[in-house]
Design an enzyme around this catalytic site. Structure first.
Site, PDB file in Angstrom:
ATOM      1  N   ASN A 118       0.863  -1.178   0.000  1.00 24.61           N
ATOM      2  CA  ASN A 118       0.000   0.000   0.000  1.00 24.61           C
ATOM      3  C   ASN A 118       0.901   1.230   0.000  1.00 24.61           C
ATOM      4  O   ASN A 118       1.488   1.576   1.021  1.00 24.61           O
ATOM      5  CB  ASN A 118      -0.888  -0.030   1.259  1.00 24.61           C
ATOM      6  CG  ASN A 118      -1.711   1.238   1.418  1.00 24.61           C
ATOM      7  OD1 ASN A 118      -1.845   2.020   0.489  1.00 24.61           O
ATOM      8  ND2 ASN A 118      -2.263   1.430   2.613  1.00 24.61           N
ATOM      9  N   SER A 138       3.438  -2.151  10.397  1.00 25.28           N
ATOM     10  CA  SER A 138       4.887  -2.109  10.623  1.00 25.28           C
ATOM     11  C   SER A 138       5.608  -3.407  10.234  1.00 25.28           C
ATOM     12  O   SER A 138       6.557  -3.821  10.905  1.00 25.28           O
ATOM     13  CB  SER A 138       5.187  -1.741  12.076  1.00 25.28           C
ATOM     14  OG  SER A 138       4.756  -0.418  12.342  1.00 25.28           O
ATOM     15  N   GLU A 173      -5.279  -5.195  10.795  1.00 27.03           N
ATOM     16  CA  GLU A 173      -4.243  -4.186  11.003  1.00 27.03           C
ATOM     17  C   GLU A 173      -4.517  -3.442  12.304  1.00 27.03           C
ATOM     18  O   GLU A 173      -5.341  -2.507  12.326  1.00 27.03           O
ATOM     19  CB  GLU A 173      -4.251  -3.171   9.858  1.00 27.03           C
ATOM     20  CG  GLU A 173      -4.028  -3.773   8.491  1.00 27.03           C
ATOM     21  CD  GLU A 173      -3.464  -2.724   7.537  1.00 27.03           C
ATOM     22  OE1 GLU A 173      -2.306  -2.875   7.138  1.00 27.03           O
ATOM     23  OE2 GLU A 173      -4.168  -1.753   7.235  1.00 27.03           O
ATOM     24  N   HIS A 188      -9.481   1.075   5.195  1.00 23.16           N
ATOM     25  CA  HIS A 188      -8.170   1.268   5.834  1.00 23.16           C
ATOM     26  C   HIS A 188      -8.355   2.204   7.031  1.00 23.16           C
ATOM     27  O   HIS A 188      -9.175   3.129   6.987  1.00 23.16           O
ATOM     28  CB  HIS A 188      -7.186   1.875   4.832  1.00 23.16           C
ATOM     29  CG  HIS A 188      -5.784   1.866   5.347  1.00 23.16           C
ATOM     30  ND1 HIS A 188      -5.319   2.835   6.219  1.00 23.16           N
ATOM     31  CD2 HIS A 188      -4.760   1.008   5.155  1.00 23.16           C
ATOM     32  CE1 HIS A 188      -4.060   2.563   6.521  1.00 23.16           C
ATOM     33  NE2 HIS A 188      -3.700   1.458   5.886  1.00 23.16           N
ATOM     34  N   LYS A 242       0.127   4.284  -0.341  1.00 23.87           N
ATOM     35  CA  LYS A 242      -0.523   5.485   0.195  1.00 23.87           C
ATOM     36  C   LYS A 242      -0.256   6.692  -0.726  1.00 23.87           C
ATOM     37  O   LYS A 242      -0.096   6.512  -1.923  1.00 23.87           O
ATOM     38  CB  LYS A 242      -0.069   5.763   1.627  1.00 23.87           C
ATOM     39  CG  LYS A 242      -0.145   4.527   2.509  1.00 23.87           C
ATOM     40  CD  LYS A 242       0.018   4.828   3.960  1.00 23.87           C
ATOM     41  CE  LYS A 242       0.093   3.539   4.738  1.00 23.87           C
ATOM     42  NZ  LYS A 242       0.034   3.714   6.164  1.00 23.87           N
ATOM     43  N   GLY A 298       2.504   2.114  10.845  1.00 21.49           N
ATOM     44  CA  GLY A 298       3.466   3.209  10.682  1.00 21.49           C
ATOM     45  C   GLY A 298       4.178   3.612  11.957  1.00 21.49           C
ATOM     46  O   GLY A 298       4.804   4.663  12.001  1.00 21.49           O
ATOM     47  N   GLU A 327      -6.774   4.638   8.056  1.00 26.30           N
ATOM     48  CA  GLU A 327      -6.629   6.073   7.745  1.00 26.30           C
ATOM     49  C   GLU A 327      -7.911   6.625   7.132  1.00 26.30           C
ATOM     50  O   GLU A 327      -8.266   7.779   7.351  1.00 26.30           O
ATOM     51  CB  GLU A 327      -5.415   6.287   6.822  1.00 26.30           C
ATOM     52  CG  GLU A 327      -4.123   6.130   7.602  1.00 26.30           C
ATOM     53  CD  GLU A 327      -2.958   5.577   6.803  1.00 26.30           C
ATOM     54  OE1 GLU A 327      -2.967   5.641   5.565  1.00 26.30           O
ATOM     55  OE2 GLU A 327      -2.017   5.057   7.445  1.00 26.30           O
TER      56      GLU A 327
HETATM   57  C1  PEP Z   1      -0.786   0.161   6.160  1.00 27.51           C
HETATM   58  O1  PEP Z   1      -0.865   1.347   5.936  1.00 27.51           O
HETATM   59  O2  PEP Z   1      -1.697  -0.605   5.806  1.00 27.51           O
HETATM   60  C2  PEP Z   1       0.387  -0.340   6.856  1.00 27.51           C
HETATM   61  C3  PEP Z   1       0.369  -1.562   7.264  1.00 27.51           C
HETATM   62  O3  PEP Z   1       1.417   0.567   7.019  1.00 27.51           O
HETATM   63  P1  PEP Z   1       2.862   0.246   7.681  1.00 27.51           P
HETATM   64  O4  PEP Z   1       3.349  -1.063   7.077  1.00 27.51           O
HETATM   65  O5  PEP Z   1       3.694   1.401   7.286  1.00 27.51           O
HETATM   66  O6  PEP Z   1       2.639   0.123   9.139  1.00 27.51           O
END
Ligand code: PEP
Length: 253
Positions: A9, A210, A164, A94, A11, A170, A96
């Site tokens: 992803n 992460s 998640e 997601h 973003k 992040g 976000e």
């Molecule tokens: C995400 O945005 O779905 C995600 C898992 O980000 P990160 O791997 O940066 O934590």
């Protein structure tokens, strides 16, 4: 549908040039593997150019979001019918989108239904906040998100669910293997069995938050987890290709 899956992803990152360089490197280096799916999710303006680079490649394209309506007065939005034919997958719900853009379980559900109606494969994201985790409510929150997100979805063959934990996205913080297993089994697996008792096709389940080459095997070693959804590390060719290789190795065992 092959089970192991690794999704990048991106973003709202990468210039067009960086995006094209990244997919060109991935295309050149990743050996096609009929038993796994690798998906990159660029920002909307780059989807067409990225798909040109990926012609004749086994790497698939996903969108990061879509609107539920087919068309209309929704300034700045993109519909499932516009994405159909360009993307195979679409990330929905997601964290976000939920936290920064106020998307509710109900709205996300309408998008999931619309994605499927348009022939797109939704990747439904679910996960708890740190506060919800600390108060012992993670499984309940995730259960509700899964149930609501899949309301009115009769056929889950093309659905993928990404667990998640919001506090892990992040941040560099990761949950323990035991905690992830517990939430996926009670918050996702059991719910799917309750809603779809006759389905032989349990959706693929990914972990996200992460993920790095150093920790990916913590998650992919779990038989309930089919792969990973990767944010930050998917922008770096070396990190993402290591995550792909390590996931495929873990899933081949
Ligand atoms: C995400 O945005 O779905 C995600 C898992 O980000 P990160 O791997 O940066 O934590």
């Amino acid at each position: 549908m092959p089970r192991p899956m690794i999704v990048g992803n991106w973003k709202m990152n990468n210039s067009l040039e960086q995006a094209l360089q990244l997919v060109a490197s991935l295309k050149d280096s990743l050996t096609p593997n009929p038993n796994a799916e690798i998906v990159v999710c660029p920002a909307f303006p780059f989807v067409i150019e990225v798909s040109r680079v990926l012609e004749n490649s086994s790497i698939k394209i996903g969108a990061q979001n879509m609107h539920s309506a087919q068309s209309g007065a929704f300034t700045g939005e993109v519909s499932g019918s516009m994405l159909a034919g360009l993307c195979e997958y679409v990330i929905l719900g997601h964290s976000e989108r939920r936290s920064l853009f106020g998307e509710t379980n109900r709205f996300i559900n309408i998008k999931v239904v619309s994605a499927l109606d348009n022939g797109l494969k939704p990747i439904l994201c679910v996960g708890e906040t740190e506060q919800e985790r600390d108060s012992g409510n993670a499984s309940t929150v995730v259960r509700t998100q899964v149930k609501s997100g899949l309301a009115d979805v009769a056929d889950i063959t093309s659905v993928t669910i990404a667990y998640e934990p919001i506090w892990a996205i992040g941040t560099g913080k990761i949950p323990s293997q035991e905690a992830v297993h517990e939430i996926i089994s009670h918050g996702i697996f059991e719910v799917l069995q309750e809603i779809y008792p006759d389905s032989y096709n349990i959706p693929r389940i990914l972990y996200g938050g992460s993920v790095t080459p150093q920790n990916v095997v913590n998650f992919t070693a779990d038989p309930l987890i089919d792969g990973v959804l990767v944010g930050g590390a998917s922008l770096d060719y070396n990190l993402f290709s290591q995550i792909v290789a390590l996931t495929l190795e873990a899933k081949a065992n």
